[in-house]
Design a protein around this motif. Sequence first.
Motif, mmCIF file in Angstrom:
data_model
loop_
_atom_site.group_PDB
_atom_site.id
_atom_site.type_symbol
_atom_site.label_atom_id
_atom_site.label_comp_id
_atom_site.label_asym_id
_atom_site.label_seq_id
_atom_site.Cartn_x
_atom_site.Cartn_y
_atom_site.Cartn_z
ATOM 1 N N VAL A 1 0.854 -1.182 0.000
ATOM 2 C CA VAL A 1 0.000 0.000 0.000
ATOM 3 C C VAL A 1 0.894 1.237 0.000
ATOM 4 N N ILE A 2 0.769 2.049 -1.048
ATOM 5 C CA ILE A 2 1.476 3.334 -1.066
ATOM 6 C C ILE A 2 0.454 4.402 -0.671
ATOM 7 N N ALA A 3 0.734 5.131 0.403
ATOM 8 C CA ALA A 3 -0.277 6.035 0.957
ATOM 9 C C ALA A 3 0.324 7.377 1.348
ATOM 10 N N THR A 48 4.838 5.005 3.014
ATOM 11 C CA THR A 48 4.208 6.318 3.128
ATOM 12 C C THR A 48 5.267 7.402 3.293
ATOM 13 N N ASP A 49 4.892 8.600 2.894
ATOM 14 C CA ASP A 49 5.795 9.742 3.096
ATOM 15 C C ASP A 49 5.475 10.462 4.407
ATOM 16 N N VAL A 97 9.218 6.957 3.298
ATOM 17 C CA VAL A 97 9.995 7.457 2.157
ATOM 18 C C VAL A 97 9.935 8.975 2.154
ATOM 19 N N PRO A 98 10.971 9.631 1.615
ATOM 20 C CA PRO A 98 10.997 11.094 1.628
ATOM 21 C C PRO A 98 9.914 11.714 0.742
ATOM 22 N N ASP A 103 7.050 9.851 -4.810
ATOM 23 C CA ASP A 103 7.781 9.423 -6.013
ATOM 24 C C ASP A 103 8.875 8.425 -5.682
ATOM 25 N N ALA A 104 9.474 8.592 -4.527
ATOM 26 C CA ALA A 104 10.546 7.677 -4.125
ATOM 27 C C ALA A 104 10.015 6.277 -3.847
ATOM 28 N N ALA A 105 8.707 6.166 -3.651
ATOM 29 C CA ALA A 105 8.120 4.850 -3.368
ATOM 30 C C ALA A 105 8.091 3.971 -4.627
ATOM 31 N N VAL A 106 7.972 4.613 -5.792
ATOM 32 C CA VAL A 106 7.743 3.824 -7.020
ATOM 33 C C VAL A 106 8.903 2.891 -7.369
#
Lengths: 430, 430
Positions: free
Chosen positions: A241-243, A272-273, A311-312, A315-318
Motif C-alpha cells: 500500500v502506497i499512501a 508512506t511519506d 519514504v521522503p 515518487d521515491a516509493a515507485v
Amino acid sequence: MAIRLDHTDPDFEGRFRALLGAKREVSEDVDAVVRGILADVRTRGDAAVLDYTARFDRLPLTADRLRVSEADFAAADELVDDRTRAALVLARDRIQSHHARQKPADDRYVDALGVELGSRWTAIEAVGLYVPGGTASYPSSVLMNAVPAKVAGVDRVVMVVPAPDGLINPLVLVAARLAGVDELYRIGGAQAIAALAFGTETIRPVYKIVGPGNAYVAAAKRQVFGTVGIDMIAGPSEVLVIADGANDPDWLAADLLAQAEHDVAAQSILMTDDPALADAVEKAVERQLKTLPRGETAAASWRDYGAIITVPSLDAAVPLSDRIAPEHLEIATADPERLVEKVRNAGAIFVGRTTPEVIGDYVGGSNHVLPTARSARFSSGLSVLDFMKRTSILKTGPEQLRALGPAAIALAEAEGLAAHGRSVAIRLNL
Amino acid sequence: MAIRLDHTDPDFEGRFRALLGAKREVSEDVDAVVRGILADVRTRGDAAVLDYTARFDRLPLTADRLRVSEADFAAADELVDDRTRAALVLARDRIQSHHARQKPADDRYVDALGVELGSRWTAIEAVGLYVPGGTASYPSSVLMNAVPAKVAGVDRVVMVVPAPDGLINPLVLVAARLAGVDELYRIGGAQAIAALAFGTETIRPVYKIVGPGNAYVAAAKRQVFGTVGIDMIAGPSEVLVIADGANDPDWLAADLLAQAEHDVAAQSILMTDDPALADAVEKAVERQLKTLPRGETAAASWRDYGAIITVPSLDAAVPLSDRIAPEHLEIATADPERLVEKVRNAGAIFVGRTTPEVIGDYVGGSNHVLPTARSARFSSGLSVLDFMKRTSILKTGPEQLRALGPAAIALAEAEGLAAHGRSVAIRLNL
C-alpha cells in the motif's frame, strides 16, 4: 510487530534487500513421493487414484463415484443462501464481461513483397482446474480460473477438488456450475494432477492444468510440465500500500490485515511519506488484530513479514515498489494516477482510497490469480490468453519464394544445413 | 526406412498411438549436478563461473574477459562475408516488422457501473538469452529470440554463449549485434543460467531466460524457474507434410530431410491421400539421403521416427494432424486454405506447394521458436508477448464501492475471511 524501515537510514539498502530476499515459503522436498504417485496413476489408472483417495482423503470410492453427479450439485445448491448465490452470479458476470475484452484478434496480412503472414488464436481443447479442499477451498477462485477458460472457448473444463472425509464446500460446487465447468471429480493431491495429465479409464486427459495447491500439487504440476501445460506456481499472497498522510489509518490497517489473514506467510507492506500515518496505521493494525477471527494467522504474518517503510516522497516509493513487484499494489494518494503511470512491475494496481484490494478479489471483474513472490517482474495475472494458443501462418507464392529464397539458402549454408538449402533450391530450379 | 501406416488398417489406431507416444528424447538425470553448480555460482559468483568455464569449456578466463568486447565483435565482423551478412539483415528486418504487429494494446475503460478497469502491458526490464555453442550455435536463433525482445522494449537483452576452447561462431556475434543484444558473455551450461538468474559481480541478474540448450541447460532453467521466468523447454524439431498426389516427390522429400538433418531425434511425417505419391516420396528420400552432408543424422531420424501415413481423404488428415500437434505443418495441396481453416493444433502452418518450412526458419518474418513434442496443443511459438507482462488496473469511486461492496462482503463472509469483509465495510460505514 512489523519491521520499520526509513529510506534515509544509512543501512536502508541492506535492510530493504533483506526484505526482498526473505524466503517466505519452506518448500518441502516431496519430489520423490510425488514421482511415485504419478508413475502409479499412469500405470494403474483409476485403481491407483481410488487407492490414494481412500488413503489421503479417508474417502473410499468406486470409479463410478469419482465424478460429482447432478444429484450432488442439486444437494449443494440447496445449502447455499440466496445472498451468497447472488453475489457469486454478480462476480461471474463481471469476470465474464471483463475477460471477454481480452480475446486476442487474429491477424492475416500481405506484406510489401506479397508474402502472406498470419497469427491465428484457438482455444486449448481441454483444461484441468485444481481446487484445494478444506479451508482454502474458495468459490471465488473457481470463478477466476474457470470463467476465463470458458470465455476463451475451451471445450472441456475439468475440475478436481479433494473431498476429505467426503466433504466438499457446497459453494465450490455452485461456483463450478455457475462458471460452466464441464466435469468435476472429487479427487485431489498429486493423484488428481496425474489423472488430469495422463488420463484414466474414467477421466480423459487434459492439455493444461491451472489452479493453486499444496506442496504435493505444486511438485506434481512441475513434474507433468511438458506432458501438459501448467500455470505459474502460486506463492503466498502480498499487498503493498502506497499512501499519503491524508488516509484513514483504519482503512489501511484493514487492507493490510486482509492480506495477512490469508496465510502466516502472506506479506503486507505499507509505504508512506508521512511518519505520523505510519505510526497511526501500526497502532490501528494492533487494535484490529484483537477482534479478528483469523487474528492468529494475521498476527504471525504481520509480525514475521509485515513492513512499514517511510519514504521522503511518494515518487521515491515507485522504484522501491518496482523492485518488490507486488502481487497487489494499492495507491491511496491524492493524485493516484500520477503514480500509476510510473509503475512498471505489479500484478494489479488498485487506484485511489475507495478501491480496496478486496474488490478485486471478488467482484471487480479483473482476475485475482496474480503473480506472487516478485514474479510480476516477468509474468502476468491469469487471462484468456492462458487458455488459448497461437498458430503462425506463412504463405509464399513462386514470386515471393524467388525473392526470399536466395537469402534462406545463404543462411542454411552458413549454418551447415544442406537439406535446408536444398528444400528451397529445388523449388527454384537452382 | 520410415514406418508406413494406412488409416484403413485395422490396427491403425494402435500404431498411430504408438507413434504419438514414442519418446524421442532420453532425458539425462542431471538434476543433482546442476543443483550443485547453481548453488556454487549463487555463493561464489564470478569465481565459480570462471572455474566451471575453465573446466567444461577448457577456457581459462578472468572476470574482465567474461564479456565479449567491441574488439571481439569487430574481429567477428571481418570474418563474415557480405552475402551472409545481407541475408542476416534481411532476416532481422523481416522478423522485426512482423513482430512489431504483435505488440499488445493497452485497454482502459469505464463499465456501466462506472468502475474503471484496465490492462497495461510493459516490457520485462532484463532478459537473458542462452545460445548453445558448437554446431548448434545458430545465428538465425539469435535473431529469432533477441529481435522480439527488443521489439517488446526490453531494456537489457543479455546473451550468453559458451566458447569451447575459446571459439565462438563469428556469425553468432554478428547476429547478436544486428539484433541489438546489449551484453554478451562467453559462458555456457548451468553456470551461465545461474549467472543470469542470480547475478554475479560482473553480470547483473535478469528476470527471464529464453533459448535452447542441452540437458544441463534445460535442467538449470527448470530449477531457476520462479526466481526468473523461463520459456518452454524445446525438444527435437518436427515437420508434418499433408500432401495431395499432384506434388513433386523430390520437393517433399527435401522438406522431410530438412527436419531430419537437425537431429537424430527429429521427426518427419508425410500424410497423403495418394499411395503412389507415398511410394515416390519414400524413394526420393532414399535417393536424396545419399548426397546429404548430414546424411547419417538424417537417415537415423528418418529410420527411427519418420512416418508415411496414407489417408482415405485429405480431410481425414486434419484430425490426425491435430492429435500430433506438429511444430511445423506444411499443407501442399491444390486448395490448402480449406485445410488451414480446419487445423486447430500446430505451431506454424506453411501454406501451399511453394512455401517450404525452411523459409520460416530464416526469412519469412514469423518466429522459428515453436512448440515441440505435441505441446502446440497448449502453447504457442515465441512472440513479443513472451517479453512483456500485463498489469491489471481497477478503480472504484465511492458510488461504485457502494454498488459492489455488499456482494464482496457476502463472498468474504462465505469464505470465512473477516478482514476482507472489514476492508470494504469500513469504507461504507457498515
